[in-house]
Motif scaffolding. Sequence first.
Motif, short mmCIF file in Angstrom:
data_model
loop_
_atom_site.label_atom_id
_atom_site.label_comp_id
_atom_site.label_asym_id
_atom_site.label_seq_id
_atom_site.Cartn_x
_atom_site.Cartn_y
_atom_site.Cartn_z
N PHE A 125 0.79 -1.24 0.00
CA PHE A 125 0.00 0.00 0.00
C PHE A 125 0.82 1.29 0.00
N ILE A 126 2.02 1.26 0.58
CA ILE A 126 2.79 2.50 0.69
C ILE A 126 3.04 3.08 -0.70
N SER A 127 2.88 4.40 -0.83
CA SER A 127 3.23 5.05 -2.09
C SER A 127 3.87 6.40 -1.79
N GLY A 128 4.60 6.93 -2.75
CA GLY A 128 5.29 8.20 -2.53
C GLY A 128 6.38 8.03 -1.48
N VAL A 129 6.61 9.07 -0.71
CA VAL A 129 7.64 9.01 0.34
C VAL A 129 6.96 8.97 1.71
N PRO A 130 6.94 7.82 2.34
CA PRO A 130 6.29 7.74 3.65
C PRO A 130 7.20 8.30 4.75
N LYS A 131 6.62 8.50 5.93
CA LYS A 131 7.40 8.96 7.09
C LYS A 131 7.83 7.75 7.91
N LEU A 132 8.99 7.88 8.55
CA LEU A 132 9.41 6.83 9.48
C LEU A 132 8.50 6.88 10.71
N LEU A 133 8.31 5.70 11.30
CA LEU A 133 7.40 5.62 12.44
C LEU A 133 8.09 4.88 13.58
N GLY A 134 8.33 5.58 14.67
CA GLY A 134 8.94 4.95 15.85
C GLY A 134 7.96 3.99 16.49
N SER A 135 8.49 3.17 17.41
CA SER A 135 7.63 2.20 18.08
C SER A 135 6.54 2.92 18.87
N GLN A 136 5.35 2.37 18.87
CA GLN A 136 4.22 2.99 19.56
C GLN A 136 4.21 2.65 21.05
N THR A 409 6.70 -2.66 8.12
CA THR A 409 7.70 -1.65 7.74
C THR A 409 7.99 -0.68 8.89
N PRO A 410 9.22 -0.15 8.93
CA PRO A 410 9.51 0.93 9.89
C PRO A 410 8.88 2.25 9.43
N MET A 411 8.22 2.24 8.26
CA MET A 411 7.56 3.44 7.77
C MET A 411 6.08 3.36 8.12
N ARG A 412 5.51 4.53 8.38
CA ARG A 412 4.07 4.58 8.60
C ARG A 412 3.36 4.41 7.27
N GLU A 413 2.32 3.61 7.26
CA GLU A 413 1.60 3.41 6.00
C GLU A 413 0.90 4.71 5.59
N ASN A 414 1.01 5.05 4.31
CA ASN A 414 0.35 6.24 3.75
C ASN A 414 -0.42 5.82 2.53
N ARG A 415 -1.51 5.12 2.74
CA ARG A 415 -2.28 4.58 1.63
C ARG A 415 -2.62 5.70 0.64
N GLN A 418 -1.59 9.42 1.21
CA GLN A 418 -2.26 10.30 2.16
C GLN A 418 -1.88 9.94 3.60
N LYS A 419 -1.90 10.91 4.48
CA LYS A 419 -1.76 10.61 5.90
C LYS A 419 -3.07 9.99 6.37
N MET A 420 -2.94 8.86 7.08
CA MET A 420 -4.16 8.14 7.44
C MET A 420 -4.59 8.48 8.86
N LYS A 421 -5.87 8.21 9.11
CA LYS A 421 -6.47 8.57 10.39
C LYS A 421 -5.85 7.76 11.54
N PHE A 422 -5.63 6.49 11.28
CA PHE A 422 -5.06 5.64 12.32
C PHE A 422 -3.60 5.32 11.99
N ILE A 423 -2.91 4.84 13.03
CA ILE A 423 -1.48 4.55 12.84
C ILE A 423 -1.31 3.09 12.41
N GLY A 424 -0.52 2.88 11.37
CA GLY A 424 -0.31 1.52 10.92
C GLY A 424 0.99 1.38 10.15
N ARG A 425 1.35 0.15 9.86
CA ARG A 425 2.56 -0.14 9.09
C ARG A 425 2.19 -1.09 7.96
N ASP A 426 2.95 -1.03 6.87
CA ASP A 426 2.70 -1.89 5.71
C ASP A 426 3.45 -3.23 5.89
#
Lengths: 507, 309
Positions: A125-136, A409-415, A418-426
């Motif tokens: 699902f990730i497209s473009g340049v996603p942001k890195l996401l630290g552990s929750q 992924t260590p990147m946050r998913e950006n389906r 877009q920035k998504m409402k909830f936090i997730g990883r691909d």
Amino acid sequence: MARKDQAAEALQRGLQAQTRRHFLDTCASGLGALFLGTLGGVAPRVLRAAARETNGEAQLDFTRDPARPLAPLPPQFAPKARRVIFLHMAGAPSQLELFEHKPVLNRYDGSDCPESYLKGRRFAFISGVPKLLGSQYPFHQAGKSGQWISDRLPYLEQHIDDLCFVRSMHTDQFNHAPAQLLVQTGNARLGYASFGSWVTYGLGTENQNLPGFIVLLSGGKSPDGGKQLWGSGFLPSVYQGVQCRSQGEPVLYLRNPPGVSRPLRRQMLDAIDAINRETYAGFGNPETLTRIAQYEMAFRMQLDASDAMDIHKEPAGVQARYGVAAGKASFANNCLVARRLAERGVRFIQLYHWGWDSHGSQESEALNIGFKERCREVDQPIAALLADLRERGMLDDTLVVWGGEFGRTPMRENRDGQKMKFIGRDHSPSAYTMWLAGGGVRPGMSYGETDDMGYEIVRDPVEIRDLHATMLYLLGFDHRKLNYSYQGLDQKLTSVKPARVIAELLA
Amino acid sequence: MSDGAGSHADSGPRRLSARAYFAWVAVATAAIFGLCALLRPSLANAVRQTLGLERARPQSPQSFYAVRVAPILESHCAGCHGARRQKAKLRLDSLGAIHRGGKHGAVITPGDVKNSALAQRISLPPGSELAMPPGSQPPLSADDATVIRLWIGAGASGVQPVSDFRTAPRPVAQVTIVEVDPRALAAARSPIAGALQALQDRFPGVIDYESRGSARLELRAALLGGAFGDRELAAFAPVRDYIVRADLSGTAVGEPSAGVITAMKGLRVLRMMNVRVEQAMAAALATLRQRGVRVYADQAKAESADGQR
């Protein structure tokens, strides 16, 4: 007279049922037999000797009495593990929220993902340049072994010194169904025998009143890979997994319908049996024998299965320890069933718990919401299972395996970018964590290492076939010797690529 | 030359005698050689080795070095730093060579891990420029690197025994698959083959060989539950010396079987969950535990759990 007519009719029908396939099947062996007959007594011996060797290497013999296809057979060498409980977390749990402590990733939380992580990669699902996401979730070291674990699994943490983490699992599949197939059958395509089938084929099972390979599902959804995950592929179908339910009747249609008594059922089975044997005498298809054996096992299971599955026979204290939920299909119930089955001599017990696919596209798949629930659902039952096995002296020879089909992924998913409402990883196939416990596994250790982001393996990569080879070694087999001749190849769980037993994981 | 010295007799304040000149040249040459040797330790090493000046290092085959360190260096390092190739003029395939170092000098400072290039470079993140083994070579496992650091920290000795390294990671298990010699196996099994066949016919699935290559037996009486009692266990007397694992959980065995169980002299694991254990049996279990048998029994469970099959 009538009898003669019947016989003639049966013959007629039998001839009609003969197909081109039967002819081709039998003509080769028939002609071969004619030829061998001309050679006198020498040839059959040669033929038999050849059948047990491939390229001059002696092969193990797995032939059994067709009436007892699940009869136990000793392993190739003395085993460490005698049974397996495989806890498959379907959907692929995030290693970065559970076992992989990555302070550097946390530091870069929110910054753009480096281009090198994206180049040449395919994502679900990730497209473009996603942001890195630290552990929750916060991490800490636990136990004497001082291994890192997040705060999501407080019960399991009590057993951390029993666990052997493989932090460098690698897969080449990034979609659930093929990835699950790869974990369970050693191949991402359909049609291969599952791990449980191989083990039941190689070792049979101790308790002849229960299937040797039992599958239990929870989490509200079947795993994506479907029933193929416990299929027997090219192995005789008697070795496939039997899916049981932990709610209501354990095995559907096992109970006698109203008005049918046990003796009546017996009579019926005897009649079916006689017909099946006649068919077998006519066609010689081993699947017919499988069917006969299955009917007989179902008959025996009528008594034993419902008892084995009935977790309410356990003392209240034990039920509370697992956190059993009465009348529901829960992972906790399945863990307790798994322990009861293991005690009763079932060889391979496979649990699937769906719901770990934390994309962040909805609440139930959010790392900060649904994921918490999943952790809560499995944490206490797994800890109880490990404790129970230990108390009963069974952890030493029961191999417990936990894991999903890939990492996240260590990147946050950006389906759709877009920035998504909830936090997730691909999905991330390049590195993920599994753990093993009991059954000859070295406790309280970690094997393999990923980079500072938990994205790529930097030390000791482990392919799924390596894990399979290691597990088979613990069960007493050289993975090359547990094979089955099919389509001109000695088929193996570990396929044709080189696999290694990971000595570092052995106690 | 002495003529030349004479011709400059009055050109300078000092005259250099022939002897002094030669002495100076000799000193200068020695200094240059020495400098070379210092800058190129391999040369010094070669000189020391040929002159027999090198201190012989005591070694024992049971040392931590021989048992733990040498195999790691052999499998990960000796390909480039060994008999076949000597990159950077360094060899890591003998104790002397490790202490000697290579082109760039010593690779270890005994007792000082921080100043030991060997310890540092195997500890760098794999793939970094100075990391060893380099490039695509598989890096040492974390445990292997620890073993080497511990050894250098303790003085990089060739005699210090394994027992001195209590904090060392446990060695990796051996994966060995032994080819079975069918004739030897048949011979080992022959004393019990007949008795075993009879027992297998009487109790299907309850007793079998531990593996295809072994004459040792496993007893799985738990399968029969309450239908297996003292009389049944007594039937296994002819093969009892070969039983290494016995699961009697949930069976009806009682006091009379205590002697039968202790007589299983090869027993390694005994499970007796959900079996009422009283005096003679409790004593038997204690004896077994003393013999090192892993015994799993839990009398308390017998009353509370359903346990019956």
